[in-house]
Design a protein around this motif. Structure first.
Motif, PDB file in Angstrom:
ATOM      1  N   GLY A 105       0.797  -1.230   0.000  1.00  0.00           N
ATOM      2  CA  GLY A 105       0.000   0.000   0.000  1.00  0.00           C
ATOM      3  C   GLY A 105       0.821   1.268   0.000  1.00  0.00           C
ATOM      4  N   PRO A 106       0.609   2.125   1.008  1.00  0.00           N
ATOM      5  CA  PRO A 106       1.270   3.436   1.003  1.00  0.00           C
ATOM      6  C   PRO A 106       2.694   3.418   1.574  1.00  0.00           C
ATOM      7  N   PHE A 107       3.223   2.254   1.908  1.00  0.00           N
ATOM      8  CA  PHE A 107       4.537   2.170   2.549  1.00  0.00           C
ATOM      9  C   PHE A 107       5.624   1.922   1.511  1.00  0.00           C
ATOM     10  N   TYR A 108       6.568   2.852   1.415  1.00  0.00           N
ATOM     11  CA  TYR A 108       7.625   2.800   0.416  1.00  0.00           C
ATOM     12  C   TYR A 108       8.991   2.674   1.073  1.00  0.00           C
ATOM     13  N   GLY A 109       9.883   1.953   0.414  1.00  0.00           N
ATOM     14  CA  GLY A 109      11.268   1.839   0.845  1.00  0.00           C
ATOM     15  C   GLY A 109      12.192   2.354  -0.243  1.00  0.00           C
ATOM     16  N   ASN A 110      13.375   2.753   0.160  1.00  0.00           N
ATOM     17  CA  ASN A 110      14.362   3.262  -0.782  1.00  0.00           C
ATOM     18  C   ASN A 110      14.920   2.153  -1.660  1.00  0.00           C
ATOM     19  N   TYR A 111      15.196   2.492  -2.907  1.00  0.00           N
ATOM     20  CA  TYR A 111      15.795   1.589  -3.889  1.00  0.00           C
ATOM     21  C   TYR A 111      16.720   2.466  -4.716  1.00  0.00           C
ATOM     22  N   TRP A 112      18.021   2.313  -4.488  1.00  0.00           N
ATOM     23  CA  TRP A 112      19.001   3.124  -5.200  1.00  0.00           C
ATOM     24  C   TRP A 112      19.804   2.249  -6.140  1.00  0.00           C
ATOM     25  N   VAL A 113      19.855   2.612  -7.411  1.00  0.00           N
ATOM     26  CA  VAL A 113      20.737   1.951  -8.365  1.00  0.00           C
ATOM     27  C   VAL A 113      22.095   2.626  -8.177  1.00  0.00           C
ATOM     28  N   LEU A 114      22.949   1.984  -7.372  1.00  0.00           N
ATOM     29  CA  LEU A 114      24.227   2.582  -6.984  1.00  0.00           C
ATOM     30  C   LEU A 114      25.235   2.614  -8.124  1.00  0.00           C
ATOM     31  N   ASP A 115      25.169   1.613  -8.988  1.00  0.00           N
ATOM     32  CA  ASP A 115      26.041   1.587 -10.160  1.00  0.00           C
ATOM     33  C   ASP A 115      25.479   0.555 -11.129  1.00  0.00           C
ATOM     34  N   HIS A 116      25.895   0.655 -12.363  1.00  0.00           N
ATOM     35  CA  HIS A 116      25.481  -0.308 -13.381  1.00  0.00           C
ATOM     36  C   HIS A 116      26.508  -0.297 -14.509  1.00  0.00           C
ATOM     37  N   ALA A 117      26.539  -1.400 -15.232  1.00  0.00           N
ATOM     38  CA  ALA A 117      27.413  -1.480 -16.404  1.00  0.00           C
ATOM     39  C   ALA A 117      26.903  -0.506 -17.462  1.00  0.00           C
TER      40      ALA A 117
END
Length: 184
Positions: A119-131
């Motif tokens: 529902g309304p509860f969100y957590g952080n998701y960081w793409v720290l690096d990628h090829a």
């Protein structure tokens, strides 16, 4: 006295948030694998990031305990948010699927998102690096308690895996805490 519907909704949301915060405070905390999580290394081209990713390694979390064959699928929704479908095979052999949504919170880079499965509860998701070719990605969040190494192939070469682990270490992560994910 009768409460108006918006007021009832606000009170219920506040009570639910307080209950969840209390439970989180009482529960065990996952160990910190990086006490100084860096900002994402580069921007993310959303069109190139969308699609299927396979988990190569992770910091173990209770919601993924014993999971194998882990994959994540990201697709763009018509409202601009991103559909998230995480799947894993539990030790019992049962397929576990979690469907959620994500929203970009840093449109300048597209590297910081908030993801919700509840529902309304969100957590952080960081793409720290990628090829550069989006063959792999390293995902975490500001507390340093979560880390995922993702790849487009279910079983990348050992050299590629070692390169990705070395990059996570260079970002300040304790790579000895990583659990390799078995893929079929």
């Amino acid at each position: 006295m009768t409460m108006h519907r918006p007021f009832k909704t606000a009170v219920l949301a506040l009570a639910t948030t307080a209950l969840l915060a209390g439970c989180a405070a009482l529960g065990p905390k996952h160990p910190i694998g990086n006490s100084a999580v860096p900002e994402p290394a580069k921007p993310v081209e959303l069109a190139k990031y969308l699609g299927r990713w396979y988990e190569i390694a992770r910091y173990e979390q209770s919601f993924q305990k014993g999971c194998e064959g882990v994959s994540a699928d990201y697709t763009l929704r018509s409202d601009g948010m991103i559909s998230v479908r995480n799947a894993c095979r539990k030790p019992s052999g049962k397929l576990s699927v979690a469907n959620g949504k994500a929203k970009i919170v840093d449109p300048a880079t597209n590297a910081k998102l908030k993801v919700s499965f509840f529902g309304p509860f969100y957590g952080n998701y960081w793409v720290l690096d990628h090829a550069d070719d989006y063959a792999w990605a390293i995902v975490g969040e500001p507390s340093g308690r979560y880390l995922w190494l993702l790849a487009r192939e279910a079983t990348p070469t050992q050299d590629r895996i070692e390169t990705q682990i070395a990059r996570a270490k260079a970002l300040g992560y304790d790579t000895s805490m990583l659990i390799r994910t078995k893929q079929p």
